[in-house]
Design an enzyme around this catalytic site. Structure first.
Site, PDB file in Angstrom:
ATOM      1  N   ALA A 197      -0.917 -24.123 -33.215  1.00  0.00           N
ATOM      2  CA  ALA A 197      -1.225 -25.363 -32.090  1.00  0.00           C
ATOM      3  C   ALA A 197      -1.695 -26.508 -32.516  1.00  0.00           C
ATOM      4  O   ALA A 197      -3.024 -26.532 -32.892  1.00  0.00           O
ATOM      5  CB  ALA A 197      -1.982 -24.542 -31.076  1.00  0.00           C
ATOM      6  N   TYR A 203      -2.393 -37.311 -39.937  1.00  0.00           N
ATOM      7  CA  TYR A 203      -2.248 -35.932 -39.827  1.00  0.00           C
ATOM      8  C   TYR A 203      -2.534 -35.117 -40.988  1.00  0.00           C
ATOM      9  O   TYR A 203      -3.154 -34.059 -40.676  1.00  0.00           O
ATOM     10  CB  TYR A 203      -0.606 -35.837 -39.743  1.00  0.00           C
ATOM     11  CG  TYR A 203       0.127 -34.514 -39.784  1.00  0.00           C
ATOM     12  CD1 TYR A 203      -0.330 -33.574 -39.076  1.00  0.00           C
ATOM     13  CD2 TYR A 203       0.850 -34.264 -40.773  1.00  0.00           C
ATOM     14  CE1 TYR A 203       0.351 -32.229 -38.917  1.00  0.00           C
ATOM     15  CE2 TYR A 203       1.548 -32.940 -40.986  1.00  0.00           C
ATOM     16  CZ  TYR A 203       0.898 -31.947 -39.940  1.00  0.00           C
ATOM     17  OH  TYR A 203       1.656 -30.782 -40.149  1.00  0.00           O
ATOM     18  N   HIS A 244      12.650 -35.842 -37.901  1.00  0.00           N
ATOM     19  CA  HIS A 244      13.367 -35.211 -39.131  1.00  0.00           C
ATOM     20  C   HIS A 244      14.424 -35.317 -39.819  1.00  0.00           C
ATOM     21  O   HIS A 244      15.435 -35.494 -38.701  1.00  0.00           O
ATOM     22  CB  HIS A 244      12.659 -33.800 -39.332  1.00  0.00           C
ATOM     23  CG  HIS A 244      11.039 -33.497 -39.087  1.00  0.00           C
ATOM     24  ND1 HIS A 244      10.764 -33.156 -37.916  1.00  0.00           N
ATOM     25  CD2 HIS A 244      10.261 -33.575 -39.737  1.00  0.00           C
ATOM     26  CE1 HIS A 244       9.510 -32.940 -37.989  1.00  0.00           C
ATOM     27  NE2 HIS A 244       9.164 -33.344 -38.988  1.00  0.00           N
TER      28      HIS A 244
HETATM   29  N1  UFG Z   1      14.660 -39.866 -44.011  1.00  0.00           N
HETATM   30  C1  UFG Z   1      15.691 -40.718 -43.981  1.00  0.00           C
HETATM   31  N2  UFG Z   1      16.292 -41.096 -42.795  1.00  0.00           N
HETATM   32  C2  UFG Z   1      15.877 -40.685 -41.579  1.00  0.00           C
HETATM   33  C3  UFG Z   1      14.613 -39.584 -41.601  1.00  0.00           C
HETATM   34  C4  UFG Z   1      14.271 -39.242 -42.769  1.00  0.00           C
HETATM   35  O1  UFG Z   1      15.937 -41.270 -45.180  1.00  0.00           O
HETATM   36  O2  UFG Z   1      16.187 -40.856 -40.553  1.00  0.00           O
HETATM   37  C5  UFG Z   1      13.788 -39.299 -45.191  1.00  0.00           C
HETATM   38  C6  UFG Z   1      12.429 -39.598 -45.340  1.00  0.00           C
HETATM   39  O3  UFG Z   1      12.250 -40.939 -45.821  1.00  0.00           O
HETATM   40  C7  UFG Z   1      11.834 -38.677 -46.511  1.00  0.00           C
HETATM   41  C8  UFG Z   1      12.916 -37.408 -46.228  1.00  0.00           C
HETATM   42  O4  UFG Z   1      13.934 -38.128 -45.490  1.00  0.00           O
HETATM   43  O5  UFG Z   1      12.193 -39.132 -47.472  1.00  0.00           O
HETATM   44  C9  UFG Z   1      12.419 -36.197 -45.334  1.00  0.00           C
HETATM   45  O6  UFG Z   1      11.866 -36.916 -44.171  1.00  0.00           O
HETATM   46  P1  UFG Z   1      11.310 -35.938 -42.998  1.00  0.00           P
HETATM   47  O7  UFG Z   1      10.821 -36.875 -41.826  1.00  0.00           O
HETATM   48  O8  UFG Z   1      12.280 -35.026 -42.435  1.00  0.00           O
HETATM   49  O9  UFG Z   1      10.115 -34.913 -43.451  1.00  0.00           O
HETATM   50  P2  UFG Z   1       8.852 -35.801 -44.166  1.00  0.00           P
HETATM   51  O10 UFG Z   1       8.942 -35.516 -45.662  1.00  0.00           O
HETATM   52  O11 UFG Z   1       8.444 -37.224 -44.213  1.00  0.00           O
HETATM   53  O12 UFG Z   1       7.654 -34.989 -43.594  1.00  0.00           O
HETATM   54  C10 UFG Z   1       7.320 -33.537 -43.709  1.00  0.00           C
HETATM   55  C11 UFG Z   1       6.747 -32.950 -42.897  1.00  0.00           C
HETATM   56  C12 UFG Z   1       5.491 -33.295 -42.305  1.00  0.00           C
HETATM   57  C13 UFG Z   1       4.798 -33.233 -43.363  1.00  0.00           C
HETATM   58  C14 UFG Z   1       5.177 -34.196 -44.693  1.00  0.00           C
HETATM   59  C15 UFG Z   1       4.181 -34.091 -45.853  1.00  0.00           C
HETATM   60  O13 UFG Z   1       7.804 -33.032 -41.559  1.00  0.00           O
HETATM   61  O14 UFG Z   1       4.975 -32.471 -41.555  1.00  0.00           O
HETATM   62  O15 UFG Z   1       6.631 -33.572 -45.024  1.00  0.00           O
HETATM   63  O16 UFG Z   1       4.547 -35.377 -46.735  1.00  0.00           O
HETATM   64  F1  UFG Z   1       3.446 -34.052 -43.364  1.00  0.00           F
END
Ligand code: UFG
Length: 329
Positions: A74, A141, A189
């Protein structure tokens, strides 16, 4: 004796509840349903709608149910939102956990497994990140999750609790039954956003930067299937139940994929061309986040099964193609 899953109506929580039920465990779920969905909760689990910041509601639950251990999901978990609304993250993640631990201590519940994140590491120095590496979160976060880990450590020492912190890398995919999956509003995501293109909900996917120091210039992430994550929570609870000491584990596959590789996998799985457009980097994105999960494999006996990228994307597509509006349609 029941396992209490807090946040059990959310993405990873609902998959963990599903796996617990499949394993024949007695499961109680509590969720405030602010971001979770009642339909995501397995009907074999007993459900309570409550917020963990509500001490009286928690006390009533612990009075009513014979809780053996808590799995705690949560909290708030959006990196971008945490930069705009940091106090929301302190209040929900840290104050919520404070109230929870106080209630657990008063009711003699002494085992907790909880969600931490790869975001505790910030910009990692190592190729494969280990649990002992430097933790310097670059977003609020990650900072609140690291503070939760610290809170657990001191509370454990003072009150005899034992805990396992699970630092997830990129959770993705959906349960094989196809009836529960990832549903965030707004969605941020990568994989669900890519799949909105073949679903007709967006024209193209944006690639956030292709000038990173990686094989094709796009960010590298360690994508870990939600069913493998769910399994790790059950193993971590069993680990505490046999009397093992508090610990922290990374959960990832140890293999990195670039954004472009993920888009290509989605093209193969869906048969859709999925147009992509390169745009600016997203603030706060590290170039590369890949886990060493040797410790979880060794000490928990964790054996992730769904590491293949196409398997991951296919399982996500099974959910998104049949639930284009998530649980609402
Ligand atoms: N990305 C794109 N286009 C989009 C969305 C994402 O190119 O439209 C890229 C982001 O830049 C990143 C990769 O895809 O390089 C993954 O992005 P996400 O948003 O899916 O995931 P993150 O890696 O940013 O986030 C994840 C978890 C978080 C955690 C983080 C740690 O979802 O909870 O890793 O850095 F905090």
């Amino acid at each position: 004796m029941a396992i209490l899953v807090l946040g059990g109506a959310g993405y990873i929580g609902s998959h963990t509840v599903r796996q617990l039920v499949r394993a024949g465990r007695d499961v109680v779920v509590a969720d405030n349903l602010l971001t979770g969905f009642r339909q995501a909760v397995d009907p074999k689990a007993r459900f309570y709608q409550l917020d963990i910041r509500d001490r009286q509601a928690l006390d009533r639950l612990f009075g009513q149910e014979d809780v053996q251990g808590v799995i705690h999901f949560a909290g708030s978990s959006l990196v971008g939102e945490s930069m705009r609304l940091p106090l929301k993250y302190y209040e929900n993640n840290l104050w919520g956990t404070t109230v929870l631990l106080q209630s657990m201590v008063d009711h003699g519940v002494d085992k907790i497994v909880f969600s931490s994140t790869a975001a505790v590491y910030g910009e990692p120095g190592q190729i494969l990140i280990g649990e002992e590496d430097t933790t310097e979160p670059t977003n609020c976060y990650g900072q609140t999750k690291l503070a939760m880990e610290h809170m657990m450590k001191w509370a454990a020492q003072a009150h005899g609790l034992r805990y396992v912190a699970l630092r997830y890398f990129n959770a993705c995919g959906a349960d094989s039954a196809g009836d529960i999956g990832e549903a965030h509003d707004p969605e941020t995501h990568l994989i669900p956003l890519i799949l909105q293109v073949p679903n007709g909900r967006r024209d193209k996917i944006s690639i956030f930067g292709e000038d990173y120091d990686t094989p094709d210039g796009t960010c590298v992430r360690d994508y870990i299937h939600v069913t493998d994550l769910a399994q790790a929570h059950i193993l971590a609870m069993d680990y505490l139940m046999v009397g093992k000491e508090s610990n922290v584990f990374n959960l990832g596959n140890g293999i990195g994929f670039t954004v472009k590789q993920v888009i290509d996998a989605a093209r193969r799985v869906t048969g859709h061309p999925i147009p992509a457009q390169v745009c600016h980097r997203r603030a706060g994105d590290p170039a590369r986040l890949v886990a060493s999960s040797e410790k979880a494999r060794k000490l928990l006996g964790w054996d992730p099964r769904f590491g293949d990228l196409e398997t991951i994307v296919a399982s996500a597509w099974k959910w998104h193609s049949t639930h284009p509006q998530g649980y609402d349609g």
